[in-house]
Enzyme design. Structure first.
Site, short mmCIF file in Angstrom:
data_model
loop_
_atom_site.label_atom_id
_atom_site.label_comp_id
_atom_site.label_asym_id
_atom_site.label_seq_id
_atom_site.Cartn_x
_atom_site.Cartn_y
_atom_site.Cartn_z
N ASP A 348 0.76 -1.24 -0.02
CA ASP A 348 -0.12 0.01 0.20
C ASP A 348 1.02 1.23 -0.17
OD1 ASP A 348 -2.23 -1.66 0.22
OD2 ASP A 348 -2.49 -1.16 2.30
N ASP A 568 -7.88 -8.39 9.52
CA ASP A 568 -7.35 -7.22 9.00
C ASP A 568 -7.44 -5.78 10.02
OD1 ASP A 568 -7.14 -8.19 6.41
OD2 ASP A 568 -9.16 -8.16 6.23
C1 BGC Z 1 -1.25 -6.59 9.92
C2 BGC Z 1 0.16 -7.11 10.37
C3 BGC Z 1 -0.13 -8.61 10.27
C4 BGC Z 1 -0.43 -8.87 8.89
C5 BGC Z 1 -0.92 -10.47 8.50
C6 BGC Z 1 -1.46 -6.75 8.63
O1 BGC Z 1 -2.97 -6.26 8.11
O2 BGC Z 1 -1.24 -4.96 10.24
O3 BGC Z 1 0.52 -6.79 11.49
O4 BGC Z 1 1.24 -9.26 10.43
O5 BGC Z 1 -1.81 -7.99 8.27
O6 BGC Z 1 -1.75 -10.85 9.17
#
Ligand code: BGC
Length: 630
Positions: A348, A568
């Protein structure tokens, strides 16, 4: 991580106007008068290429330095008509006073070696008429390009030329206005400085491993024991627990062992385990995927994945020294040289610079400070230098970048960014789309060219004038544009398919027979989200295509980057020490904002903070898997 479309600066009205007005496209080279002073070190050419619709325009300018090297530049020009205004510029600091426009260089593009090019641009408005500016100056010297051009045109012509990007009937792959002819920097005559130097950065000792074109072909995927344990603890989870998912390095502490949450293993633990799995797997090489995700001001347009580093608190220096250097140091260890280490670079981040700078102060700071571009460049320099490491830069998804006004600037920024790395465009093996997002890989029942009772599906509320309806067409279209811009033809795309299967009972089995374009699209689409801008813990989603090498031309793989079952973002505020905020797009009661058409968020309830295990979501993902789980 948000994976929001955030078309941001481009309002729906403007996007509609792009086609509704059938668009007058201006593609003009404004080559103008010669540098007047014989002693002038500055000689330049400026190409001004505009897409125009009623009241609006999107303009790309390419500055060519035909004189001595520049360290810092200021471009000035005047609009011929007082009704012409810049509303949002990129790749420079834009200002306008009366009709006079001034653009100063950003840190990352201020150095222009002799013969090099740089692309900048703006979105703007006009009333009355929209003539092309006739004269451009760099550092006060009028540009003309005469020194390089055998037959300089004394007065610029604004000859309208049909631009594929402007035609409503153009195919998606033709929509980006990134054709080589429109962009001097993409031409084979680009300067040596714009072309890659193959030498690795001297600061990392090159490891002995080999570098293949597609690291997924013929390889076994690494199974992350941390994720696999969470998955197999779920009823039915053993059906997928042996699939390869990515390791996320989402904070400095994640590099070392014993960090909190689902991710207890550190980077060395994973690489050691990968060597063990590789040895146990016979002769096939092993590919391990590592997400590099800790830029300062991370997730600048959302809250759920805000990170630990802040630009204002020395974040970029810390990112380099405490994050990238440490990761690169570990990956360069010769004992890992037989692994194929795929890195997914900063989900992003660069797309946020295209669409979200105006509305979000944290993105504005990320742009004006140069921190995102420099951070990604630094990561590429360090990681590309390790022969068995592969770099894939995040390119958001079709419902973020699939409109001309976002697509073309994104291609330009990727190219600019890459040419500023030690190895130039060769520092990037490929790009990834749909990371942690839910867009369908392929919509099986319609394409962007489908017509319904004489109307294009592009006119439907769901597609909303986008040039793409799914991720695979977007990935291929983006790849074509990037290669046309100057990236090597070996560029390979990845699609994160971990949660975009959209199976289950709600999945349409055939195209709708409706003659209403909105009804047709809504009944035909497998992507069952309320709005393509929804990105958080989407209700109804299912596991997508299992990881697959080389599934189609131009694609290196379908991959599972977002580990299914990891949230998420939290559905309500949850205090935490990871810097994670509460984003209303993760709240199922939220009625939305302009970025998702003021629709409900579509998020599941009961979600923990991002990255933490979310059992109910994992169960639903398995239930709605497509292809279904046996
Ligand atoms: C989070 C991370 C996480 C990743 C995978 C992201 O949205 O901010 O902390 O490791 O997702 O789940």
């Amino acid at each position: 991580m948000r994976s929001t479309p955030r078309p941001g600066a481009v309002s729906s009205t403007v996007r509609r106007g792009l086609v509704a007005a059938a668009v007058l496209a201006l593609g003009s080279t404004a080559a103008v008068a010669t540098a007047t002073s014989a002693s002038a070190a500055v000689a330049c050419n400026v190409n001004y290429s505009a897409s125009e619709w009623q009241g609006g325009m999107s303009v790309n300018l390419t500055i060519q330095n035909l004189g001595d090297a520049l360290n810092g530049w200021t471009l000035t020009f005047s609009f011929p008509n007082s009704g012409q205004h810049v509303s949002q510029g990129w790749s420079g600091n834009w200002s306008q006073s009366g009709s006079n426009v001034t653009v100063t260089a950003m840190d990352w593009n201020k150095s222009m070696p002799s013969g090099s090019s740089t692309s900048i641009g703006f979105n703007g408005t006009w009333s009355g008429s929209n003539p092309t500016p006739t004269s451009f100056k760099i550092n006060g010297v009028t540009c003309n390009g005469a020194t390089q051009s055998p037959s300089p045109s004394p007065s610029p012509s604004a000859s309208p030329s049909a631009s594929p990007s402007a035609s409503p009937s153009a195919s998606p792959s033709a929509s980006p206005s990134a054709s080589p002819s429109a962009s001097p920097s993409a031409s084979p005559s680009a300067s040596p400085s714009a072309s890659p130097s193959p030498s690795p950065s001297p600061s990392v000792t090159p490891s002995p491993g080999v570098h293949v074109d597609n690291p997924y072909v013929g390889a076994t995927g690494y199974v992350n024991p941390d994720w696999s344990r969470s998955a197999s603890n779920e009823p039915g989870g053993s059906r997928v627990a042996n699939l390869s998912t990515a390791v996320w390095l989402d904070r400095i502490a994640a590099i070392s062992s014993g960090s909190a949450g689902n991710n207890a293993m550190g980077l060395r633990d994973h690489l050691d385990e990968a060597v063990r799995q590789d040895a146990a797997n016979g002769s096939a090489p092993l590919t391990i995927q590592v997400v590099v995700y800790d830029l300062p001001n991370r997730d600048c347009s959302a809250l759920a994945s805000n990170g630990e580093l802040k630009i204002a608190q020395n974040g970029l220096a810390r990112y380099k020294a405490e994050f990238i250097d440490v990761i690169a140091g570990i990956m360069a260890d010769p004992k890992y040289s037989n692994l194929r280490i795929v890195t997914i670079i900063e989900p992003d981040s660069l797309p946020n610079l295209i669409t979200n700078v105006n509305a979000f102060a944290a993105c504005q700071e990320a742009q004006s400070s140069g921190a995102y571009v420099q951070g990604v460049q630094y990561a590429l320099n360090k990681l590309h230098a390790i022969r068995n490491v592969y770099t894939y830069v995040d390119a958001a998804h079709h419902a973020w970048l699939g409109w001309d006004n976002n697509f073309s600037p994104m291609v330009n920024l990727f190219h600019q960014m890459a040419t500023g790395t030690t190895a130039g465009v060769n520092s990037i093996d490929g790009f990834i789309v749909n990371t942690a997002n839910f867009s369908a890989t392929i919509e099986p029942h319609f394409t962007i060219n489908t017509m319904v009772n004489g109307q294009s599906v592009r006119q439907s509320k769901w597609v909303d004038w986008n040039w793409y309806v799914d991720e695979q067409s977007f990935a291929v279209g983006l790849r074509n544009a990037l290669v046309a811009k100057g990236f090597p033809n070996t560029l390979g795309m990845l699609i994160d398919t971990s949660r975009n299967g959209w199976g289950g009972s709600a999945r349409p089995t055939a195209a709708s027979t409706s003659t209403n374009v909105d009804t047709f699209v809504n009944q035909s689409r497998i992507d069952r989200r309320i709005h393509a801008g929804n990105w958080c813990n989407q209700s109804g989603a299912g596991l997508g295509e299992r990881p697959t090498a080389a599934p189609a031309a131009g694609l290196d793989a379908y991959v599972w980057i977002k580990p299914p079952g990891e949230s998420d973002g939290s559905s309500s505020q949850i205090p935490n020490d990871e810097g994670k905020g509460f984003d209303r797009m993760c709240d199922p009661t939220y009625t939305g904002n302009s970025l998702n058409g003021n629709n409900m968020s579509g998020a599941l309830s009961g979600a923990p903070v991002s990255g933490h295990w979310f059992s109910a979501q994992f169960q639903q993902l398995m239930q709605n898997a497509y292809p279904p789980l046996s």
